[in-house]
Scaffold this active site. Structure first.
Site, PDB file in Angstrom:
ATOM      1  N   LYS A  73     -75.694  54.890-122.880  1.00  0.00           N
ATOM      2  CA  LYS A  73     -75.914  54.559-124.297  1.00  0.00           C
ATOM      3  C   LYS A  73     -75.107  55.455-125.240  1.00  0.00           C
ATOM      4  CE  LYS A  73     -80.391  55.612-124.348  1.00  0.00           C
ATOM      5  NZ  LYS A  73     -80.725  56.003-122.979  1.00  0.00           N
ATOM      6  N   ARG A  89     -88.367  54.356-128.381  1.00  0.00           N
ATOM      7  CA  ARG A  89     -88.731  54.469-126.971  1.00  0.00           C
ATOM      8  C   ARG A  89     -90.184  54.107-126.732  1.00  0.00           C
ATOM      9  NH1 ARG A  89     -85.102  58.821-123.828  1.00  0.00           N
ATOM     10  NH2 ARG A  89     -83.615  59.104-125.481  1.00  0.00           N
ATOM     11  N   ARG A  97     -73.348  64.719-115.406  1.00  0.00           N
ATOM     12  CA  ARG A  97     -73.068  64.730-116.846  1.00  0.00           C
ATOM     13  C   ARG A  97     -72.857  66.146-117.371  1.00  0.00           C
ATOM     14  NH1 ARG A  97     -76.785  61.440-120.911  1.00  0.00           N
ATOM     15  NH2 ARG A  97     -78.488  62.715-120.100  1.00  0.00           N
ATOM     16  N   ARG A 141     -76.941  69.585-119.237  1.00  0.00           N
ATOM     17  CA  ARG A 141     -78.193  69.578-119.975  1.00  0.00           C
ATOM     18  C   ARG A 141     -79.331  70.060-119.095  1.00  0.00           C
ATOM     19  NH1 ARG A 141     -78.854  63.908-122.998  1.00  0.00           N
ATOM     20  NH2 ARG A 141     -80.913  64.127-122.049  1.00  0.00           N
ATOM     21  N   ARG A 149     -88.066  61.603-116.374  1.00  0.00           N
ATOM     22  CA  ARG A 149     -87.551  60.807-117.500  1.00  0.00           C
ATOM     23  C   ARG A 149     -87.497  59.337-117.123  1.00  0.00           C
ATOM     24  NH1 ARG A 149     -82.249  63.638-118.004  1.00  0.00           N
ATOM     25  NH2 ARG A 149     -81.637  62.020-119.452  1.00  0.00           N
TER      26      ARG A 149
HETATM   27  P1  ADP Z   1     -81.449  60.186-122.306  1.00  0.00           P
HETATM   28  O1  ADP Z   1     -81.386  58.852-122.985  1.00  0.00           O
HETATM   29  O2  ADP Z   1     -80.354  60.379-121.326  1.00  0.00           O
HETATM   30  O3  ADP Z   1     -82.815  60.484-121.729  1.00  0.00           O
HETATM   31  P2  ADP Z   1     -81.530  61.624-124.885  1.00  0.00           P
HETATM   32  O4  ADP Z   1     -80.594  62.686-125.298  1.00  0.00           O
HETATM   33  O5  ADP Z   1     -81.518  60.353-125.653  1.00  0.00           O
HETATM   34  O6  ADP Z   1     -81.219  61.366-123.342  1.00  0.00           O
HETATM   35  O7  ADP Z   1     -83.033  62.195-124.911  1.00  0.00           O
HETATM   36  C1  ADP Z   1     -83.369  63.451-124.373  1.00  0.00           C
HETATM   37  C2  ADP Z   1     -84.842  63.767-124.572  1.00  0.00           C
HETATM   38  O8  ADP Z   1     -85.155  63.838-125.974  1.00  0.00           O
HETATM   39  C3  ADP Z   1     -85.834  62.740-124.018  1.00  0.00           C
HETATM   40  O9  ADP Z   1     -86.091  62.936-122.634  1.00  0.00           O
HETATM   41  C4  ADP Z   1     -87.076  63.030-124.890  1.00  0.00           C
HETATM   42  O10 ADP Z   1     -87.743  64.194-124.476  1.00  0.00           O
HETATM   43  C5  ADP Z   1     -86.450  63.321-126.238  1.00  0.00           C
HETATM   44  N1  ADP Z   1     -86.314  62.084-127.053  1.00  0.00           N
HETATM   45  C6  ADP Z   1     -85.151  61.504-127.459  1.00  0.00           C
HETATM   46  N2  ADP Z   1     -85.383  60.393-128.173  1.00  0.00           N
HETATM   47  C7  ADP Z   1     -86.741  60.239-128.239  1.00  0.00           C
HETATM   48  C8  ADP Z   1     -87.619  59.279-128.809  1.00  0.00           C
HETATM   49  N3  ADP Z   1     -87.150  58.216-129.485  1.00  0.00           N
HETATM   50  N4  ADP Z   1     -88.957  59.463-128.661  1.00  0.00           N
HETATM   51  C9  ADP Z   1     -89.446  60.524-127.991  1.00  0.00           C
HETATM   52  N5  ADP Z   1     -88.678  61.458-127.409  1.00  0.00           N
HETATM   53  C10 ADP Z   1     -87.334  61.330-127.516  1.00  0.00           C
END
Ligand code: ADP
Ligand code: ZN
Length: 215
Positions: A13, A88, A122, A155, A166
């Protein structure tokens, strides 16, 4: 255009949204990046957020919705935006309807072996948030950001145990959004079935799908 790029963690994404940001001229907004920035600035809130992010859990909806609302209020979002990593949960999607209703959803369909290969290799830039991969999307110089010259890092939440968590959080809390949006909005699936497909190829598929949906 107000676009949501939806998909499991590691579906690419963020990488595709960064390219689309330039092609479409609207900002990419990633709640994960915003949370990582807050964590760097060390406050009471940052400690709370870090405890969720580092364990692979979702940050609670009240916090996430506030953070997103503040970001969407900025001037650069007035002609639209690309959401990557938000919503999410159904509750986040419902809050978004009140803040600024999205026009369409692109769902990335990615097999699990591709996801694991993506996440485990990554690398990200801690300074400008650019995304790389040790094998499939290498920086020009070994582990140095092409854009700003910073040393790339892995990360903290891209470790195997946290990746597993996750993914299970995605299955339980985020996947139901596919049915939610299918009923409500223009919705398109885009396949990404091989780990070494160049990002530009997937981005072309996404742009084609956006056109098919009438945008
Ligand atoms: P990925 O899509 O690879 O999991 P992101 O960088 O989008 O990575 O998200 C990393 C972390 O940030 C998630 O595992 C969560 O803990 C938090 N996070 C990101 N976006 C949200 C969201 N919309 N709601 C709740 N937690 C979020
Ligand atoms: Zn950088």
């Amino acid at each position: 255009m107000k676009l949501i790029i939806f998909g499991p963690p590691g579906s690419g994404k963020g990488t595709y949204a960064s390219i689309l940001e330039k092609k479409l001229g609207i900002p990419k907004i990633n709640t994960g990046d915003i949370f990582r920035e807050i964590i760097k600035r060390k406050s009471n809130l940052s400690k709370k957020i870090a405890s969720y992010v580092l364990s692979g859990k979702l940050v609670p909806d009240e916090i996430t919705i506030q953070v997103l609302k503040k970001r969407l209020a900025k001037k650069d979002c007035k002609n639209g935006f690309i959401l990557d990593g938000y919503p999410r949960t159904i509750q986040q999607a419902e809050a978004l309807e009140k803040i600024s209703s999205p026009d369409l959803i692109i769902n990335l369909v990615v097999p699990q072996n591709v996801i694991i290969a993506r996440l485990s290799g990554r690398l990200i830039c801690p300074n400008c948030n650019a995304i790389y991969h040790k094998i499939f999307l290498k920086p020009k110089n070994n582990e140095i950001c092409d854009k700003c010259g910073s040393k790339l890092i892995q990360r903290e939440d891209d470790k195997p145990e946290v990746i597993k968590e996750r993914f299970s959080v995605y299955q339980k809390q985020s996947k139901p959004l596919i049915d939610y949006y299918k009923k409500k909005k223009p919705f398109g699936n885009v396949k990404c079935n091989k780990v070494d497909i160049p990002p530009e190829v997937v981005v072309e598929r996404i742009l084609k799908k956006i056109k098919e949906l009438g945008f």
